[in-house]
Design a protein around this motif. Structure first.
Motif, short mmCIF file in Angstrom:
data_model
loop_
_atom_site.label_atom_id
_atom_site.label_comp_id
_atom_site.label_asym_id
_atom_site.label_seq_id
_atom_site.Cartn_x
_atom_site.Cartn_y
_atom_site.Cartn_z
N SER A 161 9.95 6.86 -0.72
CA SER A 161 10.17 5.44 -1.81
C SER A 161 11.61 5.42 -2.07
CB SER A 161 9.24 5.71 -2.57
OG SER A 161 9.36 6.36 -3.28
N GLY A 190 5.28 1.55 5.44
CA GLY A 190 3.79 1.87 5.02
C GLY A 190 4.13 2.12 3.84
N HIS A 191 2.46 2.17 2.27
CA HIS A 191 2.99 2.26 0.72
C HIS A 191 2.84 4.10 0.69
CE1 HIS A 191 3.30 -1.83 0.08
NE2 HIS A 191 2.73 -2.24 1.33
N ASP A 192 3.04 3.92 -0.38
CA ASP A 192 2.77 5.73 -0.39
C ASP A 192 1.08 5.70 -1.11
OD1 ASP A 192 2.01 7.27 -2.84
OD2 ASP A 192 4.19 8.44 -2.08
N GLU A 193 0.62 6.70 -0.84
CA GLU A 193 -1.13 6.84 -1.04
C GLU A 193 -0.87 6.50 -2.80
OE1 GLU A 193 -2.80 9.08 1.48
OE2 GLU A 193 -1.91 8.65 3.52
N GLU A 194 0.01 7.70 -3.27
CA GLU A 194 -0.43 7.81 -4.36
C GLU A 194 -0.28 6.29 -5.58
OE1 GLU A 194 1.33 11.19 -5.48
OE2 GLU A 194 0.15 12.50 -4.72
N GLY A 196 0.97 3.83 -4.13
CA GLY A 196 1.14 2.34 -3.74
C GLY A 196 2.73 1.30 -3.88
N ARG A 199 7.09 3.09 1.15
CA ARG A 199 8.28 4.19 1.79
C ARG A 199 8.87 3.71 2.77
NH1 ARG A 199 3.96 8.58 2.61
NH2 ARG A 199 2.94 6.70 4.29
#
Length: 239
Positions: A161, A190-194, A196, A199
């Motif tokens: 990110s 895509g977005h970071d799972e933790e 959001g 990245r």
């Protein structure tokens, strides 16, 4: 001896409706003719205030056209300028003719076109080769030191990110990341799972430009970068 016909003509000239109409016109002054009026069919749109010159409208339209990134409909310009759409269309046609050199000035390197229901300024087709060379040269221009450092972080820590990149480099990287995306060297992953956060990772074009078959061919630089686990706290603050 006065002929009856002469008397009739004299009476008509003295007090007929034509004389009355002329008298009324002389008393009230000449009728104002609206801008763009056809004397046979009447005005095509309502007149504009006398204190606004056509040149001011042309300049205002040019100012808007310089900042749009897609064709803008004449109705939108009319709403912004407070003018009838018919008049805006005439002003746009006047600008287009002026750019083509049809109003006594030289032909410009750009032209105004109506495309997809809107109007936008484009480079003149006659200069397509020059514009193409300029664009290609811009794509091959050297990256700044900040861009190279940011690209290295992404290459070795992807997907990553912006917050984590900033934590590693110690500076804000928003502008640099946008530049790298525009140059096609990195792409969204895509977005970071933790948290959001978006990245980023390197693109196939990056491998092509670097002459690599895969990321495994990168030099072993990753061990010299900080561990990402130690940057989680900083990353959270920058998101």
């Amino acid at each position: 001896m006065t002929e009856p016909r002469d008397e009739a003509v004299g009476d008509h000239m003295a007090s007929g409706p034509l004389d009355e109409a002329v008298g009324d016109e002389m008393q009230s002054g000449p009728r104002a003719v609206a801008v763009g009026e056809d004397l046979h069919s009447g005005p095509r749109y309502e007149p504009v205030p006398d204190d606004v010159l056509p040149e001011q409208h042309l300049s205002a339209i040019e100012a808007v056209l310089m900042v749009v990134d897609e064709p803008v409909p004449a109705t939108d310009l009319a709403s912004i300028l407070g003018l009838p759409t018919g008049q805006v269309l005439e002003l746009l046609a006047e600008l287009a003719a002026d750019y083509r050199g049809e109003r006594g000035s030289r032909a410009r390197g750009f032209e105004l076109r109506e495309v997809a229901g809107g109007w936008r300024v484009y480079s003149a087709p006659v200069h397509a080769d020059v514009v193409g060379r300029f664009v290609l040269d811009g794509q091959t221009a050297r990256l700044t030191q900040a861009s190279l450092e940011t690209l290295a972080v992404i290459a070795y820590r992807q997907p990553v990110s912006r917050g984590r990149i900033a934590a590693i480099r110690g500076v804000n990287v928003d502008g640099v990341v946008r530049t790298l995306v525009a140059r096609g060297l990195i792409e969204e992953a895509g977005h970071d799972e933790e948290g959001g956060a978006m990245r980023y990772r390197t693109s196939p074009y990056f491998l092509e430009r670097m002459g690599l078959s895969s990321l495994e061919d990168l030099p072993p630089l990753a061990p010299y970068l900080p561990e990402m686990g130690a940057l989680d706290d900083v990353d959270g603050e920058l998101r």
